[in-house]
Write a protein that holds these residues in place. Structure first.
Motif, PDB file in Angstrom:
ATOM      1  N   PHE A  11      34.901  18.392  13.022  1.00 53.68           N
ATOM      2  CA  PHE A  11      34.504  17.785  11.748  1.00 53.68           C
ATOM      3  C   PHE A  11      35.682  17.341  10.880  1.00 53.68           C
ATOM      4  O   PHE A  11      35.478  16.849   9.772  1.00 53.68           O
ATOM      5  N   GLY A  12      36.892  17.549  11.386  1.00 51.19           N
ATOM      6  CA  GLY A  12      38.066  17.081  10.661  1.00 51.19           C
ATOM      7  C   GLY A  12      38.493  17.943   9.502  1.00 51.19           C
ATOM      8  O   GLY A  12      39.357  17.566   8.717  1.00 51.19           O
ATOM      9  N   THR A  13      37.890  19.124   9.363  1.00 51.23           N
ATOM     10  CA  THR A  13      38.270  20.038   8.290  1.00 51.23           C
ATOM     11  C   THR A  13      37.985  21.472   8.718  1.00 51.23           C
ATOM     12  O   THR A  13      37.012  21.727   9.421  1.00 51.23           O
ATOM     13  N   ALA A  14      38.844  22.383   8.277  1.00 46.78           N
ATOM     14  CA  ALA A  14      38.642  23.799   8.567  1.00 46.78           C
ATOM     15  C   ALA A  14      37.961  24.500   7.404  1.00 46.78           C
ATOM     16  O   ALA A  14      37.735  25.712   7.450  1.00 46.78           O
ATOM     17  N   ASP A  15      37.634  23.750   6.361  1.00 43.97           N
ATOM     18  CA  ASP A  15      36.959  24.305   5.187  1.00 43.97           C
ATOM     19  C   ASP A  15      35.458  24.337   5.462  1.00 43.97           C
ATOM     20  O   ASP A  15      34.824  23.282   5.619  1.00 43.97           O
ATOM     21  N   LEU A  16      34.873  25.522   5.501  1.00 43.51           N
ATOM     22  CA  LEU A  16      33.457  25.655   5.835  1.00 43.51           C
ATOM     23  C   LEU A  16      32.564  24.938   4.832  1.00 43.51           C
ATOM     24  O   LEU A  16      31.513  24.408   5.200  1.00 43.51           O
ATOM     25  N   TYR A  17      32.963  24.927   3.569  1.00 43.57           N
ATOM     26  CA  TYR A  17      32.160  24.251   2.550  1.00 43.57           C
ATOM     27  C   TYR A  17      32.178  22.738   2.770  1.00 43.57           C
ATOM     28  O   TYR A  17      31.154  22.061   2.606  1.00 43.57           O
ATOM     29  N   GLU A  18      33.339  22.207   3.140  1.00 43.12           N
ATOM     30  CA  GLU A  18      33.439  20.769   3.397  1.00 43.12           C
ATOM     31  C   GLU A  18      32.615  20.376   4.616  1.00 43.12           C
ATOM     32  O   GLU A  18      32.039  19.287   4.658  1.00 43.12           O
ATOM     33  N   VAL A  19      32.545  21.243   5.600  1.00 40.25           N
ATOM     34  CA  VAL A  19      31.751  20.958   6.793  1.00 40.25           C
ATOM     35  C   VAL A  19      30.294  20.737   6.406  1.00 40.25           C
ATOM     36  O   VAL A  19      29.630  19.829   6.927  1.00 40.25           O
ATOM     37  N   LEU A  20      29.785  21.547   5.483  1.00 44.84           N
ATOM     38  CA  LEU A  20      28.395  21.420   5.051  1.00 44.84           C
ATOM     39  C   LEU A  20      28.233  20.434   3.895  1.00 44.84           C
ATOM     40  O   LEU A  20      27.111  20.152   3.479  1.00 44.84           O
ATOM     41  N   GLY A  21      29.346  19.920   3.367  1.00 44.26           N
ATOM     42  CA  GLY A  21      29.269  18.957   2.280  1.00 44.26           C
ATOM     43  C   GLY A  21      28.786  19.547   0.974  1.00 44.26           C
ATOM     44  O   GLY A  21      28.092  18.875   0.204  1.00 44.26           O
ATOM     45  N   VAL A  22      29.149  20.805   0.697  1.00 44.10           N
ATOM     46  CA  VAL A  22      28.713  21.455  -0.538  1.00 44.10           C
ATOM     47  C   VAL A  22      29.910  21.945  -1.337  1.00 44.10           C
ATOM     48  O   VAL A  22      31.026  22.033  -0.825  1.00 44.10           O
ATOM     49  N   ARG A  23      29.666  22.268  -2.595  1.00 45.78           N
ATOM     50  CA  ARG A  23      30.711  22.790  -3.459  1.00 45.78           C
ATOM     51  C   ARG A  23      31.027  24.233  -3.094  1.00 45.78           C
ATOM     52  O   ARG A  23      30.196  24.936  -2.545  1.00 45.78           O
ATOM     53  N   GLU A  30      21.721  25.547  -2.198  1.00 41.96           N
ATOM     54  CA  GLU A  30      22.530  24.363  -1.897  1.00 41.96           C
ATOM     55  C   GLU A  30      23.157  24.466  -0.522  1.00 41.96           C
ATOM     56  O   GLU A  30      23.224  23.478   0.218  1.00 41.96           O
ATOM     57  N   ILE A  31      23.612  25.658  -0.163  1.00 41.87           N
ATOM     58  CA  ILE A  31      24.218  25.856   1.150  1.00 41.87           C
ATOM     59  C   ILE A  31      23.193  25.626   2.252  1.00 41.87           C
ATOM     60  O   ILE A  31      23.471  24.975   3.264  1.00 41.87           O
ATOM     61  N   ARG A  32      22.002  26.136   2.027  1.00 38.89           N
ATOM     62  CA  ARG A  32      20.941  25.956   3.018  1.00 38.89           C
ATOM     63  C   ARG A  32      20.589  24.478   3.174  1.00 38.89           C
ATOM     64  O   ARG A  32      20.439  23.975   4.290  1.00 38.89           O
ATOM     65  N   ARG A  33      20.482  23.766   2.058  1.00 35.41           N
ATOM     66  CA  ARG A  33      20.159  22.347   2.138  1.00 35.41           C
ATOM     67  C   ARG A  33      21.307  21.557   2.770  1.00 35.41           C
ATOM     68  O   ARG A  33      21.082  20.601   3.513  1.00 35.41           O
ATOM     69  N   GLY A  34      22.536  21.946   2.445  1.00 35.08           N
ATOM     70  CA  GLY A  34      23.690  21.270   3.042  1.00 35.08           C
ATOM     71  C   GLY A  34      23.702  21.436   4.556  1.00 35.08           C
ATOM     72  O   GLY A  34      23.947  20.474   5.298  1.00 35.08           O
ATOM     73  N   TYR A  35      23.425  22.647   5.010  1.00 35.28           N
ATOM     74  CA  TYR A  35      23.358  22.909   6.453  1.00 35.28           C
ATOM     75  C   TYR A  35      22.273  22.060   7.093  1.00 35.28           C
ATOM     76  O   TYR A  35      22.463  21.457   8.156  1.00 35.28           O
ATOM     77  N   HIS A  36      21.141  22.001   6.431  1.00 39.18           N
ATOM     78  CA  HIS A  36      20.019  21.240   6.985  1.00 39.18           C
ATOM     79  C   HIS A  36      20.368  19.757   7.093  1.00 39.18           C
ATOM     80  O   HIS A  36      20.130  19.116   8.128  1.00 39.18           O
ATOM     81  N   LYS A  37      20.953  19.194   6.053  1.00 39.10           N
ATOM     82  CA  LYS A  37      21.281  17.776   6.056  1.00 39.10           C
ATOM     83  C   LYS A  37      22.252  17.423   7.185  1.00 39.10           C
ATOM     84  O   LYS A  37      22.056  16.442   7.908  1.00 39.10           O
ATOM     85  N   VAL A  38      23.318  18.213   7.306  1.00 41.02           N
ATOM     86  CA  VAL A  38      24.324  17.902   8.322  1.00 41.02           C
ATOM     87  C   VAL A  38      23.790  18.175   9.724  1.00 41.02           C
ATOM     88  O   VAL A  38      24.020  17.396  10.656  1.00 41.02           O
ATOM     89  N   SER A  39      23.072  19.276   9.887  1.00 43.80           N
ATOM     90  CA  SER A  39      22.575  19.614  11.224  1.00 43.80           C
ATOM     91  C   SER A  39      21.536  18.614  11.720  1.00 43.80           C
ATOM     92  O   SER A  39      21.399  18.385  12.914  1.00 43.80           O
ATOM     93  N   ILE A  61      28.290  24.832  16.135  1.00 47.06           N
ATOM     94  CA  ILE A  61      29.300  25.153  15.123  1.00 47.06           C
ATOM     95  C   ILE A  61      28.679  25.204  13.733  1.00 47.06           C
ATOM     96  O   ILE A  61      28.958  26.110  12.945  1.00 47.06           O
ATOM     97  N   LEU A  62      27.803  24.250  13.427  1.00 51.45           N
ATOM     98  CA  LEU A  62      27.141  24.240  12.122  1.00 51.45           C
ATOM     99  C   LEU A  62      26.316  25.503  11.905  1.00 51.45           C
ATOM    100  O   LEU A  62      26.283  26.056  10.810  1.00 51.45           O
ATOM    101  N   GLY A  63      25.653  25.946  12.965  1.00 46.92           N
ATOM    102  CA  GLY A  63      24.877  27.175  12.863  1.00 46.92           C
ATOM    103  C   GLY A  63      25.764  28.360  12.539  1.00 46.92           C
ATOM    104  O   GLY A  63      25.403  29.236  11.737  1.00 46.92           O
ATOM    105  N   GLN A  64      26.951  28.385  13.135  1.00 45.08           N
ATOM    106  CA  GLN A  64      27.885  29.476  12.886  1.00 45.08           C
ATOM    107  C   GLN A  64      28.436  29.410  11.460  1.00 45.08           C
ATOM    108  O   GLN A  64      28.617  30.443  10.801  1.00 45.08           O
ATOM    109  N   VAL A  65      28.699  28.191  10.988  1.00 42.02           N
ATOM    110  CA  VAL A  65      29.183  28.013   9.616  1.00 42.02           C
ATOM    111  C   VAL A  65      28.134  28.521   8.630  1.00 42.02           C
ATOM    112  O   VAL A  65      28.440  29.253   7.685  1.00 42.02           O
TER     113      VAL A  65
END
Length: 259
Positions: A11-23, A30-39, A61-65
């Motif tokens: 995903f080009g980033t090691a930041d777990l929050y950036e992977v899900l696109g959340v603050r 928000e984390i749950r919705r971010g995971y859903h959107k990206v997955s 990987i997204l599931g693990q994040v």
């Protein structure tokens, strides 16, 4: 290779929050919705055969994040140390992430969406979501309209009136981004909406579709690749709100977490 390294590679980033696109301060909701959107974008069922291997890898990987950020203790450790429990992460690699994903997000139909829209628009729930989006995004109308369900440029005057009323009542802080928004931003939203409407009408005519549920579903599917980001975002919000079996309990928790 650990989870952070795999995130960087895929995903080009090691930041777990950036992977899900959340603050970083995102609530559990928000984390749950971010995971859903990206997955949704990389779910193996939604790509052709050529992309199956990459999609499966990214989906896992997204599931693990999500497993890290949705766990209060693991998230706290990650926030403080920037690391994850690699031993536990190794065990999670063998998990059936498709089954796990489906437990979180049930499928919905076009009829479900229409029924929910009728109940949601103008409700106390929508009112609370508009106010929360205003706070979350500092009065940025672009992001507010992206966040609130069924919000679009045509409904902006009503949403603005809700926010303005709450500001005047002292319920919301008067953010300058809302009160002094440059005219070009509003014009840009209107232009994008007009272009999207033209695209939709063109696709509908090309496919010979009407307004029936099956026709709408076919239209969405036909435009899925070109409009993937928009539709995934909308359906992600719909499924996370409408199909969560314990919606009421979680919603209260989410909103408390946002305050």
């Amino acid at each position: 290779m650990g989870l952070l390294e795999r995130c960087k590679a895929e995903f080009g980033t090691a930041d777990l929050y950036e992977v899900l696109g959340v603050r970083r301060e995102a609530s559990d909701g928000e984390i749950r919705r971010g995971y859903h959107k990206v997955s949704l974008k990389v779910h193996p069922d939604r790509v052709d055969e050529a992309g199956q291997e990459e999609a499966t890898r990214q989906f896992q990987i997204l599931g693990q994040v999500y497993a890290v950020l949705s766990d209060a203790e693991k998230r706290a450790v990650y926030n403080e140390q920037g690391t994850v429990d690699e031993e536990a992460d190794a065990l999670r690699q063998e998990q059936d992430w498709s089954a796990y994903w489906r437990l979180l997000f049930k499928k919905i139909t076009v009829e479900d969406i229409r029924s929910f829209e009728e109940k949601y628009v103008g409700s106390e729930e929508e009112l609370a979501d508009i106010k929360q989006a205003y706070v979350d995004f500092g009065g940025d109308m672009d992001r507010i309209l992206e966040s609130v369900l069924f919000a679009e440029p045509a409904t902006e005057p009503r949403i603005r009136a809700v926010i303005q009323g709450a500001i005047e009542a002292g319920e919301l802080q008067p953010y300058s981004a809302f009160l002094r928004e440059p005219r070009r931003k509003a014009v840009g939203r209107k232009r994008r909406a007009q272009e999207e409407a033209k695209e939709a009408e063109k696709s509908r005519k090309e496919l010979g579709l009407g307004d029936e549920p099956d026709d709408l579903k076919a239209l969405i599917q036909s435009r899925q690749k070109d409009r993937e980001k928009e539709m995934d975002s909308f359906l992600a919000q719909m499924e996370s709100k409408y199909c969560n079996s314990s919606k009421k309990g979680k919603k209260k928790t989410d909103k408390k977490g946002k305050k």
